[in-house]
Each structure stands twice: as structure tokens, then as C-alpha cells.
Design a protein around this motif. Structure first.
Motif, PDB file in Angstrom:
ATOM      1  N   ASN A  80       0.813  -1.217   0.000  1.00  0.00           N
ATOM      2  CA  ASN A  80       0.000   0.000   0.000  1.00  0.00           C
ATOM      3  C   ASN A  80       0.848   1.270   0.000  1.00  0.00           C
ATOM      4  O   ASN A  80       0.427   2.298  -0.528  1.00  0.00           O
ATOM      5  CB  ASN A  80      -0.954  -0.011   1.195  1.00  0.00           C
ATOM      6  CG  ASN A  80      -2.137  -0.927   0.980  1.00  0.00           C
ATOM      7  OD1 ASN A  80      -3.060  -0.622   0.231  1.00  0.00           O
ATOM      8  ND2 ASN A  80      -2.126  -2.085   1.642  1.00  0.00           N
ATOM      9  N   LEU A  81       2.057   1.187   0.574  1.00  0.00           N
ATOM     10  CA  LEU A  81       2.990   2.311   0.496  1.00  0.00           C
ATOM     11  C   LEU A  81       3.380   2.565  -0.951  1.00  0.00           C
ATOM     12  O   LEU A  81       3.369   3.711  -1.428  1.00  0.00           O
ATOM     13  CB  LEU A  81       4.225   2.016   1.343  1.00  0.00           C
ATOM     14  CG  LEU A  81       5.421   2.976   1.191  1.00  0.00           C
ATOM     15  CD1 LEU A  81       5.050   4.365   1.671  1.00  0.00           C
ATOM     16  CD2 LEU A  81       6.624   2.444   1.979  1.00  0.00           C
ATOM     17  N   ALA A  82       3.722   1.497  -1.670  1.00  0.00           N
ATOM     18  CA  ALA A  82       4.112   1.640  -3.073  1.00  0.00           C
ATOM     19  C   ALA A  82       2.956   2.184  -3.913  1.00  0.00           C
ATOM     20  O   ALA A  82       3.142   3.089  -4.742  1.00  0.00           O
ATOM     21  CB  ALA A  82       4.581   0.290  -3.624  1.00  0.00           C
ATOM     22  N   SER A 120     -11.057   6.070   0.953  1.00  0.00           N
ATOM     23  CA  SER A 120     -11.376   5.662   2.319  1.00  0.00           C
ATOM     24  C   SER A 120     -10.394   6.274   3.309  1.00  0.00           C
ATOM     25  O   SER A 120      -9.296   6.703   2.954  1.00  0.00           O
ATOM     26  CB  SER A 120     -11.340   4.141   2.435  1.00  0.00           C
ATOM     27  OG  SER A 120     -10.013   3.659   2.235  1.00  0.00           O
ATOM     28  N   GLU A 121     -10.804   6.289   4.576  1.00  0.00           N
ATOM     29  CA  GLU A 121      -9.949   6.827   5.623  1.00  0.00           C
ATOM     30  C   GLU A 121      -8.658   6.024   5.747  1.00  0.00           C
ATOM     31  O   GLU A 121      -7.575   6.579   5.963  1.00  0.00           O
ATOM     32  CB  GLU A 121     -10.699   6.817   6.954  1.00  0.00           C
ATOM     33  CG  GLU A 121      -9.919   7.412   8.115  1.00  0.00           C
ATOM     34  CD  GLU A 121      -9.595   8.891   7.932  1.00  0.00           C
ATOM     35  OE1 GLU A 121      -8.539   9.327   8.430  1.00  0.00           O
ATOM     36  OE2 GLU A 121     -10.392   9.596   7.289  1.00  0.00           O
ATOM     37  N   HIS A 122      -8.754   4.704   5.585  1.00  0.00           N
ATOM     38  CA  HIS A 122      -7.561   3.861   5.712  1.00  0.00           C
ATOM     39  C   HIS A 122      -6.596   4.095   4.550  1.00  0.00           C
ATOM     40  O   HIS A 122      -5.374   4.089   4.746  1.00  0.00           O
ATOM     41  CB  HIS A 122      -7.965   2.391   5.773  1.00  0.00           C
ATOM     42  CG  HIS A 122      -8.895   2.086   6.921  1.00  0.00           C
ATOM     43  ND1 HIS A 122      -8.842   2.769   8.107  1.00  0.00           N
ATOM     44  CD2 HIS A 122      -9.898   1.186   7.045  1.00  0.00           C
ATOM     45  CE1 HIS A 122      -9.766   2.311   8.937  1.00  0.00           C
ATOM     46  NE2 HIS A 122     -10.432   1.340   8.309  1.00  0.00           N
ATOM     47  N   ALA A 123      -7.120   4.288   3.354  1.00  0.00           N
ATOM     48  CA  ALA A 123      -6.256   4.604   2.215  1.00  0.00           C
ATOM     49  C   ALA A 123      -5.546   5.934   2.443  1.00  0.00           C
ATOM     50  O   ALA A 123      -4.366   6.092   2.106  1.00  0.00           O
ATOM     51  CB  ALA A 123      -7.065   4.642   0.925  1.00  0.00           C
ATOM     52  N   ILE A 153      -6.231  -1.952  -0.503  1.00  0.00           N
ATOM     53  CA  ILE A 153      -7.224  -0.931  -0.184  1.00  0.00           C
ATOM     54  C   ILE A 153      -6.923   0.403  -0.855  1.00  0.00           C
ATOM     55  O   ILE A 153      -7.840   1.149  -1.208  1.00  0.00           O
ATOM     56  CB  ILE A 153      -7.361  -0.768   1.348  1.00  0.00           C
ATOM     57  CG1 ILE A 153      -8.621   0.043   1.681  1.00  0.00           C
ATOM     58  CG2 ILE A 153      -6.093  -0.153   1.951  1.00  0.00           C
ATOM     59  CD1 ILE A 153      -9.018  -0.019   3.134  1.00  0.00           C
ATOM     60  N   VAL A 154      -5.656   0.737  -1.066  1.00  0.00           N
ATOM     61  CA  VAL A 154      -5.323   1.999  -1.743  1.00  0.00           C
ATOM     62  C   VAL A 154      -5.835   1.991  -3.177  1.00  0.00           C
ATOM     63  O   VAL A 154      -6.193   3.031  -3.729  1.00  0.00           O
ATOM     64  CB  VAL A 154      -3.806   2.263  -1.686  1.00  0.00           C
ATOM     65  CG1 VAL A 154      -3.421   3.436  -2.581  1.00  0.00           C
ATOM     66  CG2 VAL A 154      -3.378   2.543  -0.250  1.00  0.00           C
ATOM     67  N   ALA A 155      -5.900   0.783  -3.784  1.00  0.00           N
ATOM     68  CA  ALA A 155      -6.423   0.662  -5.144  1.00  0.00           C
ATOM     69  C   ALA A 155      -7.927   0.454  -5.159  1.00  0.00           C
ATOM     70  O   ALA A 155      -8.631   0.987  -6.019  1.00  0.00           O
ATOM     71  CB  ALA A 155      -5.737  -0.502  -5.873  1.00  0.00           C
ATOM     72  N   SER A 156      -8.454  -0.314  -4.193  1.00  0.00           N
ATOM     73  CA  SER A 156      -9.887  -0.647  -4.212  1.00  0.00           C
ATOM     74  C   SER A 156     -10.757   0.437  -3.611  1.00  0.00           C
ATOM     75  O   SER A 156     -11.856   0.705  -4.089  1.00  0.00           O
ATOM     76  CB  SER A 156     -10.126  -1.960  -3.461  1.00  0.00           C
ATOM     77  OG  SER A 156      -9.748  -1.836  -2.090  1.00  0.00           O
TER      78      SER A 156
END
Length: 364
Positions: free
Chosen positions: A120-122, A329-332, A322-325
Motif C-alpha cells: 500500500n505504500l508503493a 477511504s480513511e484507511h487509504a 485498499i489503496v487501489a480498491s
């Protein structure tokens, strides 16, 4: 008051602090020059990473305008160009072709979500506008292929037998998991691991990248030592969970990076807390705040905390992180903030070295 000229502009801007890097823009080489025409000034600045926060960029332009308005300028225009700061490798390191800054994502022990953070960092750096690669250096337990799912473009080879990385969600990715059956164990001794890493670094056509994120195996073993010997690493991101048993092993990891002279960019606390979706109750399942406390004790930055959430887990299991999906969102956004702080940490370390002029790679 005397008329404006380049010297007066530069002197005024020496008092302007970069809002993200917290240092004056002249000594940190953010200011690149100006064009003065009467009471009009065009200021050229460089933004040292694509992950530079947008609100900080607006604030930077505001501070420059206010400083020059006080000097008598009637119109101030700030022209910013994004350039990724980096330093050429020393002569005793392999010249990694393409990637400018290597980010190692590490953990003292397994099971803390290191690969989830690395992936998710990448992806967050890609969303910030950077050109990014992801190297799955966890040779014995490669999980990146599962986390990213089927590639948009599979890995391949060139006519001269160079390796072309797979492409997932805008990332260039390489993993031993692409070349072995997912049910087959990799049973190799240290020298074989070293040679594979060398091949992944020398023979993969990474292309022009701002960042290469390396997902390391847990612990302080052969892979970490091999990478530190083969290539210059801009810095390491340490991943931990809040409880003491994880914190103890992170201390060992930090000690290892210090011994091999790799700076620790910061600590990420994963599985930091759980928020009940029904009632909103906050439950600290694995305790809370251990990562932040460790960052203070070891004098390294605290990059952020990631909550426990089934959507993060599902994203990794389903092959769409999650960063892609769920990019809004708050988590992204948590991962996006961590990516920004990581990139700024690299830029700050480079730009704070006045005796070593970094090369700047213009992002087109």
C-alpha cells in the motif's frame, strides 16, 4: 526602498521556511532562481518529491508571495517543477539502473503486516504521481503476487534475456513468486539468495523510477545484508504492532540498519486499534502507542498508525489492496500520509547535505 533585483529576492527568500521540510528554501535548494521585471517577480522553485502535500505546496506559494510583497513586489508568480531528489551511488555500490531511491520496508518479526504496508505504500506513491517499482525480497515467503492479484501485464523477458517486471495497478513488480509454483517451498542457502537478489537488481529492466520499494523478509538475515552490500538504500521503514513482543524485535532491526549505515526513515504502527463499525467503540486489541513510544525513544520519525480493518485484510487477500480498491477511504488516506512522510524524509536527508549536490530527475 531600492528596486527589486535577484539578490534582494534571494535574501528575502532565505527567511521563507518550507512548510513540509521545515527549513529555509534557499539553503535546501528549493529556490532555483527568479526573473525580475520592474515590480513583477517570477520565482522558480523545485518540489523535491511527487508526494509533497498539496496543502503544503499552496502554503509555500503563499509564503513566497508574502515575503516578496513586503519587499515591494506588486505581482509574484511562483513556477514550481516537481523533481525527485536523489544522490548518485558511491563507487563501492552496484549502480542500480533506473530506480533513484530505494526504500526498504522491514519488520523485526513476522505477522505484523509488513507486506501489506509495503504494497500500500508503493501504491500510495503511485497515486501521489511517482514512478514506482515493488521488489518482493521475501524470497522464502513471497506474498506480493497474492496481494496484487493477476497482473495487468505479466513478467517477461527481452531478446537479450533481461527480465521485464510485471505491472499491477501502475506498479512495476518483481517477485520470486512469479517464477515458482505457489505451493512449492524455496529451500535455498544464503549464497543462492544473494545471487537471486543480484539478478533482480541487475537484470530487471526497471526503467526510470522515482522509488523502488523493497519488501524484506522479517528479521535480520541474509536478504537484509545482501541488499545493504549490493545497492545504496535511501532508508528503511520499520513496521510493528503495538505490543511489547513486536517492539522488542523492531529495536533489533533498527540496530541492524544502523550497523550497515542505512538510515531509518520512521516507524509505522500497524493493527494499531479497532473501531467497531456498529457502535464506533475503539478497542485497542494489541495495546496502542507502542510504535510512537519507540519512535520517541530511538529518535526516529513516527510515520503513522494503521487500524485493524477487515477491508484492509480483504484487499490483500483478493489481490486489490485498499489503496487501489477504496482510494478515498480513511484507511487509504492513512497510507497516503505515510507515503508522503516517507518521501519527504528521503528528500530532507538529501537536501540537508550541502556538500553533496543531489541529482534531480525531472518528472515529465
Amino acid at each position: 526602498m531600492s528596486s527589486l533585483d535577484e539578490n534582494r529576492v534571494k535574501k528575502a527568500l532565505q527567511r521563507v521556511e518550507d512548510p513540509a521540510l521545515e527549513h529555509d528554501i534557499v539553503s535546501y535548494r528549493i529556490y532555483k532562481g527568479c526573473e525580475v521585471s520592474g515590480n513583477k517577480v517570477l520565482v522558480h522553485v523545485t518540489i523535491p518529491t511527487p508526494a509533497y502535500p498539496k496543502d503544503a505546496r499552496r502554503e509555500l506559494e503563499k509564503r513566497i508571495t508574502e515575503a516578496l510583497t513586503q519587499e515591494g513586489a506588486k505581482k509574484v508568480t511562483v513556477k514550481a517543477e516537481v523533481e525527485t531528489a536523489w544522490i548518485p551511488p558511491p563507487s563501492d555500490k552496484m549502480n542500480l539502473q533506473g530506480p533513484k531511491n530505494v526504500i526498504a520496508v522491514a519488520a523485526g518479526k513476522g505477522g505484523v503486516g509488513k507486506s501489506t504496508v509495503a504494497t500500500n505504500l508503493a501504491l500510495s506513491l503511485v497515486r501521489h504521481g511517482a514512478k514506482v517499482g515493488l521488489l518482493d525480497a521475501d524470497i522464502f515467503g513471497p506474498s506480493i503476487p497474492t496481494m496484487l492479484g493477476p497482473p495487468d501485464k505479466p513478467a517477461g523477458t527481452t531478446p537479450d534475456q533481461k527480465i521485464l517486471p510485471a505491472q499491477h495497478h501502475g506498479l512495476k513488480v518483481i517477485s520470486v513468486g512469479f517464477f515458482v509454483d505457489k505451493n512449492e517451498a524455496v529451500v535455498w542457502r544464503g549464497p543462492m539468495v544473494h545471487r537471486l537478489l543480484q539478478q533482480f537488481l541487475q537484470d530487471v529492466v526497471w526503467g526510470d523510477l522515482d522509488y523502488l520499494v523493497c519488501d524484506l523478509p522479517p528479521g535480520t538475515g541474509d536478504v537484509q545484508l545482501s541488499l545493504s552490500q549490493l545497492i545504496p538504500i535511501a532508508g528503511a521503514v520499520m513496521v510493528t504492532t503495538p505490543q511489547e513482543v513486536s517492539i522488542i524485535d523492531v529495536v533489533k532491526g533498527i540496530s541492524m540498519f544502523e550497523k550497515v549505515e542505512i538510515p531509518v526513515l520512521g516507524i509505522v504502527e500497524n493493527m494499531s486499534y479497532y473501531v467497531c463499525p456498529a457502535c464506533g467503540h475503539n478497542d485497542e486489541i494489541f495495546s496502542h502507542g507502542g510504535g510512537k513510544r519507540l519512535a520517541q525513544e530511538t529518535d526516529v520519525p513516527f510515520l503513522g498508525e494503521i487500524p485493524i480493518d477487515s477491508r484492509i485484510r480483504f484487499g490483500g487477500d483478493s489481490g486489490v489492496p485498499i489503496v487501489a480498491s477504496l482510494p478515498d477511504s480513511e484507511h487509504a488516506r492513512c497510507f497516503m500520509d505515510i507515503a508522503s512522510r516517507t518521501a519527504l524524509g528521503i528528500a530532507e536527508r538529501i537536501l540537508s547535505q550541502p556538500k553533496r549536490s543531489p541529482r534531480l530527475a525531472v518528472i515529465r
